[in-house]
Design an enzyme around this catalytic site. Structure first.
Site, mmCIF file in Angstrom:
data_model
loop_
_atom_site.group_PDB
_atom_site.id
_atom_site.type_symbol
_atom_site.label_atom_id
_atom_site.label_comp_id
_atom_site.label_asym_id
_atom_site.label_seq_id
_atom_site.Cartn_x
_atom_site.Cartn_y
_atom_site.Cartn_z
ATOM 1 N N LYS A 1 0.800 -1.221 -0.013
ATOM 2 C CA LYS A 1 -0.123 0.052 -0.053
ATOM 3 C C LYS A 1 0.718 1.327 -0.180
ATOM 4 O O LYS A 1 0.316 2.412 -0.069
ATOM 5 C CB LYS A 1 -1.145 -0.107 1.068
ATOM 6 C CG LYS A 1 -0.550 0.227 2.540
ATOM 7 C CD LYS A 1 -1.649 0.262 3.722
ATOM 8 C CE LYS A 1 -0.936 0.162 5.066
ATOM 9 N NZ LYS A 1 -1.967 0.291 6.128
ATOM 10 N N ASP A 2 2.365 1.202 0.263
ATOM 11 C CA ASP A 2 2.891 2.248 0.241
ATOM 12 C C ASP A 2 3.368 2.527 -1.064
ATOM 13 O O ASP A 2 4.180 3.586 -1.411
ATOM 14 C CB ASP A 2 4.386 2.041 1.045
ATOM 15 C CG ASP A 2 4.026 1.878 2.581
ATOM 16 O OD1 ASP A 2 3.000 2.718 3.002
ATOM 17 O OD2 ASP A 2 4.536 1.655 3.334
ATOM 18 N N ARG B 1 -8.771 8.029 4.717
ATOM 19 C CA ARG B 1 -9.716 6.995 4.233
ATOM 20 C C ARG B 1 -10.383 6.359 5.360
ATOM 21 O O ARG B 1 -11.480 6.230 5.389
ATOM 22 C CB ARG B 1 -8.630 5.784 3.572
ATOM 23 C CG ARG B 1 -9.337 4.509 3.414
ATOM 24 C CD ARG B 1 -8.593 3.547 2.850
ATOM 25 N NE ARG B 1 -7.517 3.191 3.770
ATOM 26 C CZ ARG B 1 -7.665 2.172 4.994
ATOM 27 N NH1 ARG B 1 -8.850 1.655 5.249
ATOM 28 N NH2 ARG B 1 -6.860 2.000 5.791
ATOM 29 N N ARG B 2 -9.776 6.053 6.553
ATOM 30 C CA ARG B 2 -10.347 5.660 7.771
ATOM 31 C C ARG B 2 -11.198 6.598 8.275
ATOM 32 O O ARG B 2 -12.398 6.499 8.767
ATOM 33 C CB ARG B 2 -9.201 5.212 8.822
ATOM 34 C CG ARG B 2 -8.462 3.951 8.497
ATOM 35 C CD ARG B 2 -7.371 3.641 9.316
ATOM 36 N NE ARG B 2 -6.669 2.356 8.949
ATOM 37 C CZ ARG B 2 -5.320 2.262 9.214
ATOM 38 N NH1 ARG B 2 -4.664 2.995 9.731
ATOM 39 N NH2 ARG B 2 -4.681 0.963 8.660
ATOM 40 N N ARG C 1 0.757 9.777 14.195
ATOM 41 C CA ARG C 1 1.500 9.336 13.419
ATOM 42 C C ARG C 1 2.689 8.278 14.241
ATOM 43 O O ARG C 1 2.214 8.246 15.524
ATOM 44 C CB ARG C 1 2.670 10.264 12.718
ATOM 45 C CG ARG C 1 2.134 10.793 11.448
ATOM 46 C CD ARG C 1 2.997 11.039 10.606
ATOM 47 N NE ARG C 1 3.849 10.035 10.172
ATOM 48 C CZ ARG C 1 5.114 10.312 9.550
ATOM 49 N NH1 ARG C 1 5.536 11.418 9.278
ATOM 50 N NH2 ARG C 1 6.002 9.044 9.551
ATOM 51 N N ARG D 1 1.270 4.157 18.543
ATOM 52 C CA ARG D 1 -0.176 4.277 18.272
ATOM 53 C C ARG D 1 -0.810 3.679 19.386
ATOM 54 O O ARG D 1 -1.596 4.301 19.939
ATOM 55 C CB ARG D 1 -0.203 3.944 17.005
ATOM 56 C CG ARG D 1 0.207 4.697 16.057
ATOM 57 C CD ARG D 1 -0.150 4.115 14.570
ATOM 58 N NE ARG D 1 0.582 4.781 13.368
ATOM 59 C CZ ARG D 1 0.134 5.281 12.327
ATOM 60 N NH1 ARG D 1 -1.055 4.910 11.859
ATOM 61 N NH2 ARG D 1 0.869 5.651 11.356
ATOM 62 N N CYS E 1 -9.950 12.418 -9.065
ATOM 63 C CA CYS E 1 -10.471 12.998 -7.646
ATOM 64 C C CYS E 1 -9.351 12.796 -6.634
ATOM 65 O O CYS E 1 -8.374 12.299 -6.659
ATOM 66 C CB CYS E 1 -11.839 12.554 -7.269
ATOM 67 S SG CYS E 1 -11.655 10.997 -6.271
#
Length: 319
Positions: free
Chosen positions: A81-82, A129-130, A151, A157, A244
């Site tokens: 995903k990176d 997104r989350r 972050r 986290r 978009c």
């Protein structure tokens, strides 16, 4: 005479080292050659800015790719995903191994699930997104939450919750599984509530295109179903990115009848971060048998989403 060790480029985080160590073991078994990890610091690791500000995708990848291109390492392992969706002309995505759990998870105080969190709960995530999907879910259930940008690595986290600074944080299940910390999960979020990032839970093993022998050896680690799924997800992302700037969630999963896989379902979502407006669609078709078919599946769904108003959600991209 022992063969020269293969040099595997990796980020330095605990998660990256765990992922790369896992791949190194597989490559040793496959090739019979020693593999050594070469730790590389990326801009994404040293910058304290929020990921959305420094460009999100790509910030963890550039330094690893530079090391590959300079011949300082033989191959590199990324979280898929990176990786930017555009292909690199001098590098090849040699393998995408079997995917880990693609879902997002909640790590909340007192063992709470999302529905048990109090109104106004403060939930940490650095991902637009989350935020979009959590806010939309809360709204649809007549609740309010506050998403707090955070972050840091997994331990940092989770620490926001254990220290009482936040009610909960949202993380990727795959990362927690890979470093053996899934015990902190209080709820696996259904993909009906939060679609993951395109490619979430999958790893990308990349090497120089010129190194055909190594690329062929690494290709043994490739899982064709995972590759078809993430290719469709990333194709959707690329097509939406062109149209978009809203955050995108996507998941392709295989629909099986007993042991026989016969179709692939691709779901996509794009929305405003406050959750007030979401475009969520899905399509189902035969399992793609080629790269082009998987790309087409993603593009078709993206076109439908753009036609349903996805482009207007966060301002159209300036051409």
């Amino acid at each position: 005479m022992t063969e020269k060790a293969l040099r595997l480029g990796t980020r330095r985080s605990k998660l990256a080292m765990a992922q790369s160590g896992h791949v190194a073991d597989a490559v040793r078994q496959l090739t019979g050659r020693p593999v050594e990890l070469v730790e590389i610091t990326t801009y994404g690791d040293t910058s304290r800015e929020h990921l959305a500000q420094i460009g999100g995708t790509g910030v963890f990848v550039v330094a690893l790719r530079d090391a590959l291109l300079r011949g300082e390492v033989d191959f590199a392992v990324h979280s898929l995903k990176d990786l930017p969706t555009a292909e690199h002309p001098d590098l090849v995505l040699a393998a995408i191994p079997v995917r880990e759990d693609p879902r997002d998870v909640l790590v909340a105080r007192d063992g709470l699930t999302f529905d048990q969190l109090p109104d106004g709960a403060r939930i940490g995530t650095g991902s637009p997104r989350r935020m979009a999907q959590l806010n939309a879910y809360a709204r649809s259930h007549g609740r309010t939450i506050e998403c707090v940008p955070i972050r840091g690595n997994i331990d940092t986290r989770v620490g926001y919750v254990t220290k009482g600074e936040l009610d909960a944080v949202v993380l990727a299940a795959a990362g927690l599984n890979r470093i053996g910390r899934s015990d902190v999960v209080t709820e696996f979020l259904s993909v009906d509530t939060v679609l993951p990032a395109p490619g979430q839970g999958a790893l990308a093993i990349e090497c120089a295109a010129a190194n055909a022998d190594l690329a062929a050896a690494l290709a043994e680690l490739d899982d064709p179903f995972t590759r078809a799924a993430v290719t469709a997800e990333r194709s959707l992302l690329a097509a939406l990115e062109a149209g978009c700037s809203a955050p995108v969630g996507a998941l392709a999963d295989l629909l099986a009848d007993g042991q026989i896989v016969h179709e692939m379902r691709l779901r996509g979502v794009v929305g405003t971060t406050d959750g007030s407006s979401l475009v969520q669609l899905s399509t189902t078709g035969p399992v793609p048998t080629s790269h082009d078919e998987a790309m087409a599946l993603g593009r078709e769904l993206a076109d439908e989403m753009l036609a349903k108003g996805a482009a207007g959600l966060m301002g159209e991209r300036a051409l």
